[in-house]
Design a protein around this motif. Sequence first.
Motif, PDB file in Angstrom:
ATOM      1  N   PRO A   1     -41.933 -62.219 -78.367  1.00 45.73           N
ATOM      2  CA  PRO A   1     -41.952 -61.961 -76.916  1.00 45.73           C
ATOM      3  C   PRO A   1     -40.561 -61.782 -76.311  1.00 45.73           C
ATOM      4  CG  PRO A   1     -43.475 -63.722 -77.474  1.00 45.73           C
ATOM      5  CD  PRO A   1     -42.682 -63.442 -78.711  1.00 45.73           C
ATOM      6  N   ILE A   2     -39.619 -62.623 -76.720  1.00 45.33           N
ATOM      7  CA  ILE A   2     -38.262 -62.538 -76.155  1.00 45.33           C
ATOM      8  C   ILE A   2     -37.537 -61.295 -76.667  1.00 45.33           C
ATOM      9  CG2 ILE A   2     -36.016 -63.678 -76.014  1.00 45.33           C
ATOM     10  CD1 ILE A   2     -37.432 -66.340 -76.029  1.00 45.33           C
ATOM     11  N   VAL A   3     -37.760 -60.946 -77.937  1.00 44.64           N
ATOM     12  CA  VAL A   3     -37.140 -59.737 -78.493  1.00 44.64           C
ATOM     13  C   VAL A   3     -37.590 -58.503 -77.716  1.00 44.64           C
ATOM     14  CG1 VAL A   3     -37.108 -58.183 -80.488  1.00 44.64           C
ATOM     15  CG2 VAL A   3     -36.774 -60.629 -80.831  1.00 44.64           C
ATOM     16  N   TYR A   4     -38.889 -58.411 -77.446  1.00 42.22           N
ATOM     17  CA  TYR A   4     -39.406 -57.252 -76.710  1.00 42.22           C
ATOM     18  C   TYR A   4     -38.958 -57.286 -75.245  1.00 42.22           C
ATOM     19  CZ  TYR A   4     -42.295 -55.192 -80.349  1.00 42.22           C
ATOM     20  OH  TYR A   4     -42.718 -54.540 -81.482  1.00 42.22           O
ATOM     21  N   ARG A   5     -38.862 -58.479 -74.687  1.00 38.85           N
ATOM     22  CA  ARG A   5     -38.394 -58.597 -73.309  1.00 38.85           C
ATOM     23  C   ARG A   5     -36.945 -58.125 -73.199  1.00 38.85           C
ATOM     24  NH1 ARG A   5     -39.167 -64.357 -71.534  1.00 38.85           N
ATOM     25  NH2 ARG A   5     -41.244 -63.875 -72.326  1.00 38.85           N
ATOM     26  N   PHE A   6     -36.125 -58.504 -74.191  1.00 38.78           N
ATOM     27  CA  PHE A   6     -34.727 -58.066 -74.202  1.00 38.78           C
ATOM     28  C   PHE A   6     -34.633 -56.547 -74.352  1.00 38.78           C
ATOM     29  CE2 PHE A   6     -30.984 -56.821 -76.698  1.00 38.78           C
ATOM     30  CZ  PHE A   6     -29.978 -57.225 -75.829  1.00 38.78           C
ATOM     31  N   ALA A   7     -35.471 -55.976 -75.232  1.00 37.15           N
ATOM     32  CA  ALA A   7     -35.443 -54.525 -75.457  1.00 37.15           C
ATOM     33  C   ALA A   7     -35.737 -53.749 -74.177  1.00 37.15           C
ATOM     34  CB  ALA A   7     -36.438 -54.146 -76.544  1.00 37.15           C
ATOM     35  N   GLU A   8     -36.550 -54.334 -73.297  1.00 35.56           N
ATOM     36  CA  GLU A   8     -36.920 -53.662 -72.048  1.00 35.56           C
ATOM     37  C   GLU A   8     -36.004 -54.042 -70.882  1.00 35.56           C
ATOM     38  OE1 GLU A   8     -39.678 -51.315 -71.496  1.00 35.56           O
ATOM     39  OE2 GLU A   8     -39.052 -51.229 -73.580  1.00 35.56           O
ATOM     40  N   SER A   9     -35.048 -54.938 -71.124  1.00 39.69           N
ATOM     41  CA  SER A   9     -34.132 -55.356 -70.062  1.00 39.69           C
ATOM     42  C   SER A   9     -33.032 -54.321 -69.863  1.00 39.69           C
ATOM     43  CB  SER A   9     -33.496 -56.706 -70.413  1.00 39.69           C
ATOM     44  OG  SER A   9     -32.605 -56.562 -71.515  1.00 39.69           O
ATOM     45  N   ARG A  10     -32.261 -54.493 -68.809  1.00 37.79           N
ATOM     46  CA  ARG A  10     -31.162 -53.563 -68.531  1.00 37.79           C
ATOM     47  C   ARG A  10     -30.126 -53.605 -69.647  1.00 37.79           C
ATOM     48  NH1 ARG A  10     -28.259 -53.746 -62.757  1.00 37.79           N
ATOM     49  NH2 ARG A  10     -30.370 -53.062 -62.211  1.00 37.79           N
ATOM     50  N   LEU A  11     -29.794 -54.826 -70.125  1.00 37.62           N
ATOM     51  CA  LEU A  11     -28.821 -54.954 -71.210  1.00 37.62           C
ATOM     52  C   LEU A  11     -29.352 -54.312 -72.487  1.00 37.62           C
ATOM     53  CD1 LEU A  11     -26.174 -56.027 -72.340  1.00 37.62           C
ATOM     54  CD2 LEU A  11     -27.293 -58.242 -72.739  1.00 37.62           C
ATOM     55  N   GLY A  12     -30.640 -54.508 -72.755  1.00 36.51           N
ATOM     56  CA  GLY A  12     -31.246 -53.905 -73.927  1.00 36.51           C
ATOM     57  C   GLY A  12     -31.168 -52.388 -73.886  1.00 36.51           C
ATOM     58  N   ARG A  13     -31.400 -51.833 -72.714  1.00 40.22           N
ATOM     59  CA  ARG A  13     -31.338 -50.373 -72.569  1.00 40.22           C
ATOM     60  C   ARG A  13     -29.904 -49.866 -72.690  1.00 40.22           C
ATOM     61  NH1 ARG A  13     -36.023 -48.091 -71.323  1.00 40.22           N
ATOM     62  NH2 ARG A  13     -37.724 -49.399 -70.554  1.00 40.22           N
ATOM     63  N   LEU A  14     -28.935 -50.673 -72.251  1.00 45.63           N
ATOM     64  CA  LEU A  14     -27.535 -50.308 -72.446  1.00 45.63           C
ATOM     65  C   LEU A  14     -27.199 -50.237 -73.930  1.00 45.63           C
ATOM     66  CD1 LEU A  14     -25.664 -52.354 -69.666  1.00 45.63           C
ATOM     67  CD2 LEU A  14     -25.889 -49.860 -69.830  1.00 45.63           C
ATOM     68  N   CYS A  15     -27.887 -51.069 -74.723  1.00 49.18           N
ATOM     69  CA  CYS A  15     -27.718 -51.061 -76.178  1.00 49.18           C
ATOM     70  C   CYS A  15     -28.622 -50.027 -76.839  1.00 49.18           C
ATOM     71  CB  CYS A  15     -28.020 -52.451 -76.749  1.00 49.18           C
ATOM     72  SG  CYS A  15     -26.855 -53.727 -76.241  1.00 49.18           S
ATOM     73  N   LEU A  16     -29.224 -49.148 -76.004  1.00 50.24           N
ATOM     74  CA  LEU A  16     -30.119 -48.076 -76.469  1.00 50.24           C
ATOM     75  C   LEU A  16     -31.364 -48.616 -77.158  1.00 50.24           C
ATOM     76  CD1 LEU A  16     -27.546 -45.431 -77.806  1.00 50.24           C
ATOM     77  CD2 LEU A  16     -28.446 -45.742 -75.507  1.00 50.24           C
ATOM     78  N   LEU A  17     -31.809 -49.802 -76.743  1.00 48.10           N
ATOM     79  CA  LEU A  17     -33.049 -50.372 -77.259  1.00 48.10           C
ATOM     80  C   LEU A  17     -34.188 -50.092 -76.284  1.00 48.10           C
ATOM     81  CD1 LEU A  17     -31.935 -53.893 -78.552  1.00 48.10           C
ATOM     82  CD2 LEU A  17     -32.498 -51.891 -79.925  1.00 48.10           C
ATOM     83  N   ASN A  18     -35.396 -50.095 -76.807  1.00 53.05           N
ATOM     84  CA  ASN A  18     -36.585 -50.063 -75.971  1.00 53.05           C
ATOM     85  C   ASN A  18     -37.765 -50.541 -76.816  1.00 53.05           C
ATOM     86  OD1 ASN A  18     -37.653 -47.770 -77.439  1.00 53.05           O
ATOM     87  ND2 ASN A  18     -36.272 -46.490 -76.236  1.00 53.05           N
ATOM     88  N   LYS A  19     -38.885 -50.741 -76.160  1.00 56.53           N
ATOM     89  CA  LYS A  19     -40.071 -51.257 -76.837  1.00 56.53           C
ATOM     90  C   LYS A  19     -40.509 -50.343 -77.977  1.00 56.53           C
ATOM     91  CE  LYS A  19     -44.916 -52.458 -75.872  1.00 56.53           C
ATOM     92  NZ  LYS A  19     -45.965 -52.494 -74.826  1.00 56.53           N
ATOM     93  N   GLU A  20     -40.433 -49.026 -77.757  1.00 53.00           N
ATOM     94  CA  GLU A  20     -40.900 -48.073 -78.759  1.00 53.00           C
ATOM     95  C   GLU A  20     -40.078 -48.151 -80.040  1.00 53.00           C
ATOM     96  OE1 GLU A  20     -40.388 -47.335 -75.530  1.00 53.00           O
ATOM     97  OE2 GLU A  20     -42.539 -47.321 -75.053  1.00 53.00           O
ATOM     98  N   LYS A  21     -38.757 -48.330 -79.916  1.00 51.44           N
ATOM     99  CA  LYS A  21     -37.905 -48.413 -81.100  1.00 51.44           C
ATOM    100  C   LYS A  21     -38.204 -49.668 -81.920  1.00 51.44           C
ATOM    101  CE  LYS A  21     -33.942 -45.698 -79.481  1.00 51.44           C
ATOM    102  NZ  LYS A  21     -32.486 -45.715 -79.183  1.00 51.44           N
ATOM    103  N   ILE A  22     -38.420 -50.790 -81.235  1.00 49.72           N
ATOM    104  CA  ILE A  22     -38.751 -52.026 -81.940  1.00 49.72           C
ATOM    105  C   ILE A  22     -40.102 -51.884 -82.627  1.00 49.72           C
ATOM    106  CG2 ILE A  22     -39.108 -54.512 -81.737  1.00 49.72           C
ATOM    107  CD1 ILE A  22     -36.268 -53.682 -81.152  1.00 49.72           C
ATOM    108  N   GLU A  23     -41.066 -51.284 -81.944  1.00 50.61           N
ATOM    109  CA  GLU A  23     -42.394 -51.080 -82.533  1.00 50.61           C
ATOM    110  C   GLU A  23     -42.306 -50.178 -83.757  1.00 50.61           C
ATOM    111  OE1 GLU A  23     -44.587 -49.537 -79.237  1.00 50.61           O
ATOM    112  OE2 GLU A  23     -45.375 -51.504 -78.653  1.00 50.61           O
ATOM    113  N   LYS A  24     -41.451 -49.150 -83.690  1.00 50.79           N
ATOM    114  CA  LYS A  24     -41.283 -48.249 -84.826  1.00 50.79           C
ATOM    115  C   LYS A  24     -40.700 -48.999 -86.024  1.00 50.79           C
ATOM    116  CE  LYS A  24     -39.021 -43.934 -86.234  1.00 50.79           C
ATOM    117  NZ  LYS A  24     -38.159 -42.797 -85.803  1.00 50.79           N
ATOM    118  N   ALA A  25     -39.696 -49.857 -85.783  1.00 51.78           N
ATOM    119  CA  ALA A  25     -39.089 -50.634 -86.862  1.00 51.78           C
ATOM    120  C   ALA A  25     -40.103 -51.619 -87.453  1.00 51.78           C
ATOM    121  CB  ALA A  25     -37.863 -51.388 -86.337  1.00 51.78           C
ATOM    122  N   GLU A  26     -40.917 -52.232 -86.585  1.00 54.97           N
ATOM    123  CA  GLU A  26     -41.939 -53.169 -87.069  1.00 54.97           C
ATOM    124  C   GLU A  26     -42.987 -52.444 -87.919  1.00 54.97           C
ATOM    125  OE1 GLU A  26     -43.170 -57.004 -85.567  1.00 54.97           O
ATOM    126  OE2 GLU A  26     -42.992 -56.091 -83.588  1.00 54.97           O
ATOM    127  N   ALA A  27     -43.409 -51.272 -87.469  1.00 52.19           N
ATOM    128  CA  ALA A  27     -44.403 -50.506 -88.219  1.00 52.19           C
ATOM    129  C   ALA A  27     -43.844 -50.105 -89.580  1.00 52.19           C
ATOM    130  CB  ALA A  27     -44.810 -49.253 -87.428  1.00 52.19           C
TER     131      ALA A  27
END
Length: 211
Positions: free
Chosen positions: A78-104
């Motif tokens: 939950p916290i990993v996905y929350r971070f990916a969708e946060s402003r800081l996460g987006r600055l690091c070019l993260l988002n929910k879709e990228k994490i889901e792709k890596a998990e898949a």
Amino acid sequence: MLDFFYHLAEQLDYFYVTLLMAVESSFIPFPSEIVVPPAAYMAAEGSMNVWLVIVFATLGSLIGATVNYALSYYVGRPIVYRFAESRLGRLCLLNKEKIEKAEAYFDKRGAAATLVGRLVPAVRQLISIPAGLAKMNFAKFALYTAIGAGAWNAVLAALGYYLHSVVPKEQLQSALKEYERPIVIFIVAVLILALVYIIIKNKIAKKRHAD
């Protein structure tokens, strides 16, 4: 922040190779092509050793991957996905879709994904996150990460070293793009064949032991 890292890449030594590859292997976006090939290019000039470039680059990759692994292991999904969708996460070019792709990718290939995934664009930097979320054995994670990262760094170093005799340094990055894809495909194929060989060998050994 990225401008600072690019500035460091212009004054490479073994410490900066390790530091920048740790950054590249974590969730901060920074391409390894900016680090390893120029360092190998410098090795061809005589100012560095190409084998040490590979060793320190792989050490840095392992450090950065371990940071992702540890954070994911201890903070949870939950916290990993929350971070990916946060402003800081987006600055690091993260988002929910990228994490889901890596998990898949990890779910489909299991532990071997931490090895082969190190050679797959858009997955390479993130594959340690699902490994941590799945609480993969750390020794196996570190071994597979080191092998995968080492293979990738060896490819980049070989290219940088070779291109020293072909192109001037200012054309290095554009020349790399012509070679990168076919070599990555070749390395992935070799690693997959090696994994298949190991799996078959282990199954045969277990069958003989059972008999």
